[in-house]
Design a protein around this motif. Structure first.
Motif, PDB file in Angstrom:
ATOM      1  N   VAL A  43       1.059  -1.189   0.102  1.00  0.00           N
ATOM      2  CA  VAL A  43      -0.022   0.178  -0.087  1.00  0.00           C
ATOM      3  C   VAL A  43       0.908   1.398  -0.047  1.00  0.00           C
ATOM      4  O   VAL A  43       1.933   1.399   0.734  1.00  0.00           O
ATOM      5  N   SER A  48       6.580   5.297   4.714  1.00  0.00           N
ATOM      6  CA  SER A  48       6.984   3.628   4.663  1.00  0.00           C
ATOM      7  C   SER A  48       8.261   3.455   3.639  1.00  0.00           C
ATOM      8  O   SER A  48       8.659   4.494   3.057  1.00  0.00           O
ATOM      9  N   ALA A  49       8.601   2.429   3.627  1.00  0.00           N
ATOM     10  CA  ALA A  49       9.708   1.884   2.828  1.00  0.00           C
ATOM     11  C   ALA A  49       9.294   2.376   1.277  1.00  0.00           C
ATOM     12  O   ALA A  49      10.128   2.799   0.474  1.00  0.00           O
ATOM     13  N   GLY A 120       0.059   7.656 -11.886  1.00  0.00           N
ATOM     14  CA  GLY A 120      -1.378   7.588 -11.144  1.00  0.00           C
ATOM     15  C   GLY A 120      -2.228   6.721 -12.082  1.00  0.00           C
ATOM     16  O   GLY A 120      -2.885   5.928 -11.608  1.00  0.00           O
ATOM     17  N   MET A 121      -2.042   6.741 -13.481  1.00  0.00           N
ATOM     18  CA  MET A 121      -3.066   5.935 -14.430  1.00  0.00           C
ATOM     19  C   MET A 121      -2.663   4.440 -14.262  1.00  0.00           C
ATOM     20  O   MET A 121      -3.376   3.602 -13.988  1.00  0.00           O
ATOM     21  N   ALA A 129      -3.153   0.183  -4.269  1.00  0.00           N
ATOM     22  CA  ALA A 129      -3.657   1.083  -3.435  1.00  0.00           C
ATOM     23  C   ALA A 129      -2.719   2.209  -3.262  1.00  0.00           C
ATOM     24  O   ALA A 129      -1.782   2.110  -2.801  1.00  0.00           O
ATOM     25  N   PHE A 130      -3.162   3.303  -3.676  1.00  0.00           N
ATOM     26  CA  PHE A 130      -2.324   4.528  -3.797  1.00  0.00           C
ATOM     27  C   PHE A 130      -3.100   5.540  -3.172  1.00  0.00           C
ATOM     28  O   PHE A 130      -4.130   6.117  -3.777  1.00  0.00           O
ATOM     29  N   SER A 132      -4.542   9.013  -2.163  1.00  0.00           N
ATOM     30  CA  SER A 132      -4.470  10.085  -2.957  1.00  0.00           C
ATOM     31  C   SER A 132      -3.649  11.346  -2.094  1.00  0.00           C
ATOM     32  O   SER A 132      -2.967  11.999  -3.010  1.00  0.00           O
ATOM     33  N   TYR A 135      -0.062  10.788  -3.022  1.00  0.00           N
ATOM     34  CA  TYR A 135      -0.003  11.140  -4.400  1.00  0.00           C
ATOM     35  C   TYR A 135       0.344  12.493  -4.508  1.00  0.00           C
ATOM     36  O   TYR A 135       1.541  13.093  -5.221  1.00  0.00           O
TER      37      TYR A 135
ATOM     38  N   ARG B 306       5.907  -1.878   7.690  1.00  0.00           N
ATOM     39  CA  ARG B 306       5.635  -0.374   7.487  1.00  0.00           C
ATOM     40  C   ARG B 306       5.971   0.381   8.753  1.00  0.00           C
ATOM     41  O   ARG B 306       5.246   1.519   9.007  1.00  0.00           O
ATOM     42  N   ALA B 328       8.699  -3.604   4.247  1.00  0.00           N
ATOM     43  CA  ALA B 328       8.208  -2.261   4.018  1.00  0.00           C
ATOM     44  C   ALA B 328       8.580  -1.403   5.255  1.00  0.00           C
ATOM     45  O   ALA B 328       8.050  -0.266   5.259  1.00  0.00           O
ATOM     46  N   GLN B 422      -2.748  -7.434   3.601  1.00  0.00           N
ATOM     47  CA  GLN B 422      -3.098  -6.643   2.605  1.00  0.00           C
ATOM     48  C   GLN B 422      -4.806  -6.237   3.044  1.00  0.00           C
ATOM     49  O   GLN B 422      -5.088  -6.367   4.318  1.00  0.00           O
ATOM     50  N   GLN B 424      -5.570  -3.360   3.469  1.00  0.00           N
ATOM     51  CA  GLN B 424      -5.855  -1.907   4.140  1.00  0.00           C
ATOM     52  C   GLN B 424      -5.644  -0.943   2.853  1.00  0.00           C
ATOM     53  O   GLN B 424      -5.452   0.252   3.299  1.00  0.00           O
ATOM     54  N   ALA B 425      -6.308  -1.247   2.093  1.00  0.00           N
ATOM     55  CA  ALA B 425      -6.318  -0.025   0.967  1.00  0.00           C
ATOM     56  C   ALA B 425      -7.069   0.936   1.241  1.00  0.00           C
ATOM     57  O   ALA B 425      -8.128   0.627   1.856  1.00  0.00           O
ATOM     58  N   SER B 426      -6.472   2.126   0.960  1.00  0.00           N
ATOM     59  CA  SER B 426      -7.084   3.375   1.179  1.00  0.00           C
ATOM     60  C   SER B 426      -8.095   3.802   0.228  1.00  0.00           C
ATOM     61  O   SER B 426      -7.626   3.393  -1.009  1.00  0.00           O
ATOM     62  N   GLY B 427      -9.061   4.400   0.358  1.00  0.00           N
ATOM     63  CA  GLY B 427      -9.803   4.865  -0.676  1.00  0.00           C
ATOM     64  C   GLY B 427      -9.139   5.891  -1.639  1.00  0.00           C
ATOM     65  O   GLY B 427      -8.054   6.375  -1.299  1.00  0.00           O
ATOM     66  N   GLY B 428      -9.735   6.464  -2.528  1.00  0.00           N
ATOM     67  CA  GLY B 428      -9.105   7.754  -3.331  1.00  0.00           C
ATOM     68  C   GLY B 428      -8.222   7.025  -4.540  1.00  0.00           C
ATOM     69  O   GLY B 428      -7.333   7.820  -5.105  1.00  0.00           O
ATOM     70  N   GLN B 429      -8.289   5.758  -4.751  1.00  0.00           N
ATOM     71  CA  GLN B 429      -7.628   5.216  -6.037  1.00  0.00           C
ATOM     72  C   GLN B 429      -8.087   5.622  -7.175  1.00  0.00           C
ATOM     73  O   GLN B 429      -7.374   6.054  -8.195  1.00  0.00           O
ATOM     74  N   LEU B 431      -9.353   8.453  -7.437  1.00  0.00           N
ATOM     75  CA  LEU B 431      -9.124  10.039  -7.743  1.00  0.00           C
ATOM     76  C   LEU B 431      -7.626  10.048  -8.283  1.00  0.00           C
ATOM     77  O   LEU B 431      -7.462  10.882  -8.987  1.00  0.00           O
ATOM     78  N   VAL B 432      -6.782   9.069  -7.744  1.00  0.00           N
ATOM     79  CA  VAL B 432      -5.272   9.169  -8.235  1.00  0.00           C
ATOM     80  C   VAL B 432      -5.345   8.701  -9.872  1.00  0.00           C
ATOM     81  O   VAL B 432      -4.630   9.597 -10.371  1.00  0.00           O
ATOM     82  N   MET B 433      -5.994   8.001  -9.969  1.00  0.00           N
ATOM     83  CA  MET B 433      -6.286   7.533 -11.550  1.00  0.00           C
ATOM     84  C   MET B 433      -6.819   8.751 -12.494  1.00  0.00           C
ATOM     85  O   MET B 433      -6.244   9.010 -13.565  1.00  0.00           O
ATOM     86  N   VAL B 435      -6.609  11.970 -11.602  1.00  0.00           N
ATOM     87  CA  VAL B 435      -5.588  13.203 -11.770  1.00  0.00           C
ATOM     88  C   VAL B 435      -4.558  12.608 -12.478  1.00  0.00           C
ATOM     89  O   VAL B 435      -4.077  13.543 -13.322  1.00  0.00           O
TER      90      VAL B 435
END
Lengths: 273, 455
Positions: A43, A48-49, A120-121, A129-130, A132, A135, B306, B328, B422, B424-429, B431-433, B435
């Motif tokens: 994630v 983090s690393a 991003g794309m 999982a990125f 925002s 980013y 992490r 990580a 795994q 723990q994916a945050s939201g906003g994916q 949005l990143v795509m 942007v």
């Protein structure tokens, strides 16, 4: 103002016809995508690393790219004689410098934007999982790095006579500010009285754009506590929204002072012919 | 609202009469008031207790009861979750004082308005059971003194500031002193000072508690033979602070997101010996596991994810350190003054191992570089260089006395993840795509317009 925009427009055109810009674009895209794919199982959020290695990559690559493109653009003005020609026109030195800065900044920021756009794309496409906020912070980090190092590049370009000189100076400045920085500081500060070390370290950090921007982003990513109790108040301060404002003001001051200095160098060169 | 009473004892009849009588007295008063008042009837609880006999079981009717109370008989008091005990007498340090062995308190809501050293419940007897309580306290939650073999389970304890009062100092959620063999299970504690504080309390079991927004989630010293297992701690300054103990088991705990304070860490072990720290998950902390002056312990199968610093050893020697996974972390490990640790078979994700024999174990050793830690010990101001590219460069050049570094001679090439890392994916994916696409589009248009087209 119109003169400045003319210079900036010309600079952007020249920038995107310059093969160097594309080679750096390719380099940035390749490396950032490589890093993204290596970490695709993790994630990307907070400090983090993954974000740490992204910060390092950006710190290695972007200042070098900025120093090269920026300083070469100024030396080529001298080498190709276009500055001598421009000097005969009623165009102010300040308009010229500001135009150069703006134009180069646009070129570099577009390169950065392409890299991040691709990142991003792709991260969206491979379902990674990125976060925002992370980013945007990395994007802001890169933009800040480019804008600050561009003023250093203008300095180098102003003081160098030709491309080769600019290249040599750029590489040494890059090595000094990015790689050798802790080594030099630890060596020199070791000679100072113990109580001077922290204030000197803080003052010198503000003078090094790479460290300044890196620390700001680490704190904003939530990693401020690794800096320890020594910097507790700083970290808390920068963590707030007024901290971002202060950081922007420091960057602005940095840019303005450097541009003024560059202006003096060119103005002197112009009056002496 | 009529209290129901288990009529298996003659004493209960008297209680019934008494409660009915008190209700009868209050009814006309409340009848006249408008129902806007949420707690029109306030019943004093102490007379009910005084009227009961040893061994009675009292079920309280829904409503608000007034404290403080002193339970000095072997009673079972059950509020069924709808009875609230309120203590707002400024003089009363304790809302419920239990001094009778085998007393049981269940399903009661307790509100302790007094702060400072005041506690919601104080137990000074053995084999007391406290279950399904919901406690709001301005000071301490549950305090045990010289109380052995008690059970504290399924309680919710949180800190609050009474209306109109200045916020005072937070007390501890569950506080044990000289109380052996207590079982603390499945409690939820938040916003207090220390969640579970154990001192001089041997053979305590701390299991499946959930601890949030505290100073130290679990703070214990001199609790030989205790076990701390399957607890969850998040957003505390430190997850488990274990000090001055022997033969303790810390297992299956999950301590996450403890990174905001400059002294934050997942698990701190100080002066701990012959204990086992196994199967824990520490994620997103400033320091995952911090081990100081501790020897002869076993650290196995912990997952360190992490963190800013995965594990930090200081003067920790003679420990078994095996099959832990490091993924990580910004910096995986620090070690100074820590010799004779049996370190092997751990997984270090940033380590580039080389497996010639194909047995899944790297033939190159993993060594922990002590340079940075030595540097900041000399002057803490250098912490500004944490993971600066130049610092990494300088550390890599430093190989002085490598033979003495803490080394894992047989690091694993791969880690089989059996725990949930795994998800723990945050939201906003999205949005990143979005942007990303936008940035790419704008850049390409600009490049084409300015560079490619010769307008």
């Amino acid at each position: 103002m119109a003169d400045m925009l003319q210079v900036a427009h010309r600079e952007i055109k020249m920038g995107f016809r310059n093969p160097w810009a594309y080679s750096f674009l390719a380099l940035l895209c390749t490396f950032s995508l490589g890093l993204l794919l290596i970490n695709s199982q993790n994630v990307v959020q907070g400090y983090s690393a993954v974000t740490g290695s992204m910060l390092s990559l950006i710190l290695y690559l972007l200042p070098l790219m900025t120093l090269f493109l920026g300083s070469f653009s100024l030396t080529s003005e001298k080498e190709e004689g276009s500055w001598q020609l421009l000097s005969t026109y009623p165009i102010g030195t300040m308009s010229f410098i500001l135009g150069k800065y703006t134009g180069l900044a646009v070129v570099l920021l577009i390169i950065v934007a392409t890299g991040y756009g691709l990142m991003g794309m792709i991260s969206g496409l491979i379902g990674m999982a990125f976060d925002s906020a992370t980013y945007f912070l990395l994007l802001a980090f890169s933009a800040g790095l480019v804008l600050l190092f561009l003023t250093v590049a203008l300095f180098i370009g102003s003081l160098s006579r030709n491309r080769w000189q600019a290249l040599t100076v750029s590489v040494s400045v890059w090595f000094f500010t990015i790689i050798g920085w802790p080594t030099f500081l630890i060596a020199i500060l070791g000679l100072m009285p113990y109580l001077w070390i922290k204030p000197l370290l803080v003052a010198l950090t503000i003078l090094n754009p790479a460290e300044l921007v890196r620390l700001f982003v680490v704190i904003k990513l939530g990693g401020g506590s690794v800096l320890g109790p020594e910097y507790y108040q700083w970290v808390e301060w920068i963590g707030r929204s007024t901290g971002s404002l202060l950081f922007m003001l420091v960057c602005l001051a940095w840019i303005l002072i450097s541009i003024l200095a560059v202006y003096r160098i060119w103005e002197r060169g112009r009056s002496r012919g | 609202m009529i209290p129901s009473i288990n009529t298996n004892n003659t004493g209960t009849l008297r209680i019934l009469i008494l409660m009915l009588f008190s209700l009868f007295l209050m009814y006309p008063a409340s009848c006249g008031t408008v129902s806007a008042n949420p707690n029109p009837e306030v019943i004093s609880l102490q007379p009910i207790i005084d009227a009961a006999n040893n061994g009675d079981s009292i079920t309280l009717a829904p409503g608000t009861y007034l404290g403080p109370v002193h339970i000095d008989k072997r009673l079972t008091i059950n509020g069924e979750g709808r009875a609230t005990l309120l203590n707002s007498y400024p003089d009363a340090e304790v809302a419920v004082l239990i001094s009778a062995d085998d007393a049981k308190l269940k399903g009661l809501n307790i509100q302790q308005d007094n702060g400072g050293e005041a506690a919601a419940i104080r137990v000074e007897a053995d084999q007391v059971t406290l279950e399904d309580l919901s406690i709001h306290t301005a000071g301490f939650g549950i305090v045990l003194r010289e109380a052995n073999d008690c059970v504290i389970a399924n309680n919710k304890i949180r800190w609050f500031t009474p209306k109109g009062a200045a916020s005072g100092t937070r007390g501890n959620g569950i506080d044990l002193y000289n109380s052996q063999g207590t079982n603390i299970r499945a409690n939820e504690i938040s916003y207090l000072r220390d969640g579970i504080y154990l001192e001089n309390s041997r053979n305590t079991k701390v299991d499946q508690n959930r601890l949030y927004y505290l100073r130290y989630a679990i703070h214990c010293m001199y609790i030989n033979g205790s076990s701390i297992s399957n607890n969850i701690g998040e957003y505390n300054i430190t997850g488990a602070m274990v000090m001055g103990v022997k033969d303790v088991v810390v297992s299956g705990n999950s301590f996450r997101k403890q990174s905001q304070n400059v002294h934050s860490q997942g698990i701190l072990l100080y002066d701990v010996s012959t204990s086992s720290i196994v199967n824990n998950l520490v994620e997103g902390n400033r320091v995952g596991i911090y081990m100081q002056q501790s020897s002869d312990n076993t650290l196995q199968n912990n997952l360190v994810l992490r963190n800013y610093i995965g594990i930090q050893f200081e003067g920790a020697g003679g420990n078994q350190f095996q099959r832990n996974g490091f993924i990580a972390n910004v910096i995986e490990a620090h070690a100074t003054g820590s010799k004779n640790n049996q370190m092997n078979g751990n997984y270090w994700d940033s380590f580039e191992g080389l497996d010639i024999t194909g047995d899944g174990i790297s033939d190159l050793p993993y060594a922990i570089n002590p340079f940075y830690q030595q540097l900041i010990t000399k002057n803490a101001a250098y912490q500004l260089f944490f993971q600066s590219p130049g610092m990494t460069f300088l550390s890599d050049m430093y190989t002085n006395g490598k033979a003495q570094w803490s080394t894992d001679p047989t690091p694993l090439m791969q880690l089989q993840l059996d725990k949930a890392t795994q998800g723990q994916a945050s939201g906003g994916q999205g949005l990143v795509m979005l942007v990303g696409l936008l940035l790419l589009f704008v850049s390409v248009i600009t490049i084409i317009y300015m560079g490619v087209l010769r307008l």
